[in-house]
Write a protein that holds these residues in place. Structure first.
Motif, PDB file in Angstrom:
ATOM      1  N   THR A   1       0.706  -0.040  -6.267  1.00 47.55           N
ATOM      2  CA  THR A   1       1.964  -0.633  -5.812  1.00 47.55           C
ATOM      3  C   THR A   1       2.417  -1.798  -6.678  1.00 47.55           C
ATOM      4  O   THR A   1       3.611  -1.988  -6.884  1.00 47.55           O
ATOM      5  CB  THR A   1       1.835  -1.140  -4.366  1.00 47.55           C
TER       6      THR A   1
ATOM      7  N   THR B   1      -6.920   7.227  -2.296  1.00 47.24           N
ATOM      8  CA  THR B   1      -8.146   6.781  -2.950  1.00 47.24           C
ATOM      9  C   THR B   1      -7.992   5.303  -3.244  1.00 47.24           C
ATOM     10  O   THR B   1      -7.264   4.917  -4.162  1.00 47.24           O
ATOM     11  CB  THR B   1      -8.400   7.547  -4.268  1.00 47.24           C
ATOM     12  N   CYS B   2      -8.681   4.449  -2.502  1.00 46.82           N
ATOM     13  CA  CYS B   2      -8.497   3.012  -2.629  1.00 46.82           C
ATOM     14  C   CYS B   2      -9.392   2.448  -3.743  1.00 46.82           C
ATOM     15  O   CYS B   2     -10.600   2.648  -3.739  1.00 46.82           O
ATOM     16  CB  CYS B   2      -8.800   2.312  -1.301  1.00 46.82           C
TER      17      CYS B   2
ATOM     18  N   CYS C   1      -3.636  -4.191  -5.672  1.00 49.60           N
ATOM     19  CA  CYS C   1      -3.422  -2.747  -5.791  1.00 49.60           C
ATOM     20  C   CYS C   1      -2.585  -2.398  -7.014  1.00 49.60           C
ATOM     21  O   CYS C   1      -1.407  -2.749  -7.083  1.00 49.60           O
ATOM     22  CB  CYS C   1      -2.724  -2.215  -4.537  1.00 49.60           C
TER      23      CYS C   1
ATOM     24  N   GLY D   1      -0.568   4.335   0.298  1.00 47.69           N
ATOM     25  CA  GLY D   1      -1.307   5.420   0.923  1.00 47.69           C
ATOM     26  C   GLY D   1      -1.694   6.501  -0.066  1.00 47.69           C
ATOM     27  O   GLY D   1      -1.525   7.689   0.212  1.00 47.69           O
ATOM     28  N   CYS D   2      -2.226   6.104  -1.223  1.00 51.17           N
ATOM     29  CA  CYS D   2      -2.510   7.081  -2.278  1.00 51.17           C
ATOM     30  C   CYS D   2      -3.689   7.979  -1.943  1.00 51.17           C
ATOM     31  O   CYS D   2      -3.879   9.020  -2.563  1.00 51.17           O
ATOM     32  CB  CYS D   2      -2.762   6.358  -3.600  1.00 51.17           C
TER      33      CYS D   2
ATOM     34  N   LEU E   1      -9.327  -0.935  -4.571  1.00 55.62           N
ATOM     35  CA  LEU E   1      -9.290  -2.391  -4.460  1.00 55.62           C
ATOM     36  C   LEU E   1     -10.638  -3.050  -4.734  1.00 55.62           C
ATOM     37  O   LEU E   1     -10.690  -4.222  -5.114  1.00 55.62           O
ATOM     38  CB  LEU E   1      -8.774  -2.794  -3.077  1.00 55.62           C
TER      39      LEU E   1
ATOM     40  N   CYS F   1       0.855  -1.194   0.000  1.00 55.73           N
ATOM     41  CA  CYS F   1       0.000   0.000   0.000  1.00 55.73           C
ATOM     42  C   CYS F   1       0.887   1.238   0.000  1.00 55.73           C
ATOM     43  O   CYS F   1       1.856   1.308   0.752  1.00 55.73           O
ATOM     44  CB  CYS F   1      -0.909   0.008   1.225  1.00 55.73           C
TER      45      CYS F   1
END
Length: 225
Positions: A150, A137-138, A147, A134-135, A140, A132
């Protein structure tokens, strides 16, 4: 968890030049789990520093304490009676913990003992892989729990690039193509319709998932031979 690795020894010693009473503060959570900044690692660093200072003809006194979490202000209170005895502090925590420690004791220089690298997962003892970034906006839900930020070397949100080599990434043939994995996962779940949910692209430099293998644990990483 947050993964870190110990700073270069020469950098740590340079930062401590001129100080003769130094407290090394370990952290009992993420950096302890990834074998970089827990109680054991704080003690080992102190032993190395004490020996180096003795050999250089500039001996110093080193103390060590480990708190449960340096990123929790309340848990730093147990250091209040100890810190005044020392001239400088080494924090073995992530960047958040280091900043909290420096904020609580503004009259004491606080130096990092580790470099915070990424949020990752434990693949084997001593081997950690980024999962992860930590962008903020997830995505997944649309990518089968894989992801693309990454796992894709280019961080592409909407399908593979033109250079994908079958199941492999063109940046590194040992790195699986993230979008091949995403397609296969969604197909297995019967959710290929999710792949057509177009996401707003973000600008990312070419990169592959980062890894940290702590010294002494190199055998945990499988050989590509």
């Amino acid at each position: 968890m947050i993964v870190a690795k110990r700073k270069a020894f020469d950098e740590i010693t340079r930062n401590l030049a001129g100080y003769s009473k130094i407290l090394t503060v370990g952290c009992g959570t993420c950096v302890a789990v990834c074998l970089a900044g827990g109680e054991k690692e704080a003690a080992n660093l102190n032993s190395e520093l004490a020996m180096a200072r003795k050999v250089s003809g500039h001996p110093a006194e080193f103390g060590a304490r480990t708190v449960e979490r340096q990123c929790d202000r309340e848990l730093l209170a147990e250091l209040d009676s100890v810190v005044p005895e020392y001239e400088a502090i080494i924090s073995m925590a992530c960047g958040v913990g280091i900043q909290f420690l420096a904020e609580r004791y503004p009259d004491k220089p606080v130096f990092p003992g580790v470099d915070t690298t990424f949020m990752g997962a434990n693949q084997a003892v001593g081997w950690y892989e980024e999962r992860c970034r930590g962008c903020g906006t997830c995505f997944l839900a649309y990518t089968g729990g894989i992801c693309p930020v990454t796992m894709c070397a280019k961080g592409l949100f909407n399908g593979p690039c033109g250079g994908t080599n079958g199941e492999s990434c063109e940046i590194n043939p040992d790195q699986p193509c993230a979008w091949h994995m995403i397609y296969s996962r969604l197909a297995r779940q019967g959710r290929l319709e999710a792949i057509v949910n177009v996401q707003q692209p973000a600008e990312w430099s070419n990169q592959i998932p980062r890894t940290v293998v702590q010294p002494g644990y190199e055998d945990a990483v499988p050989s590509n031979d």
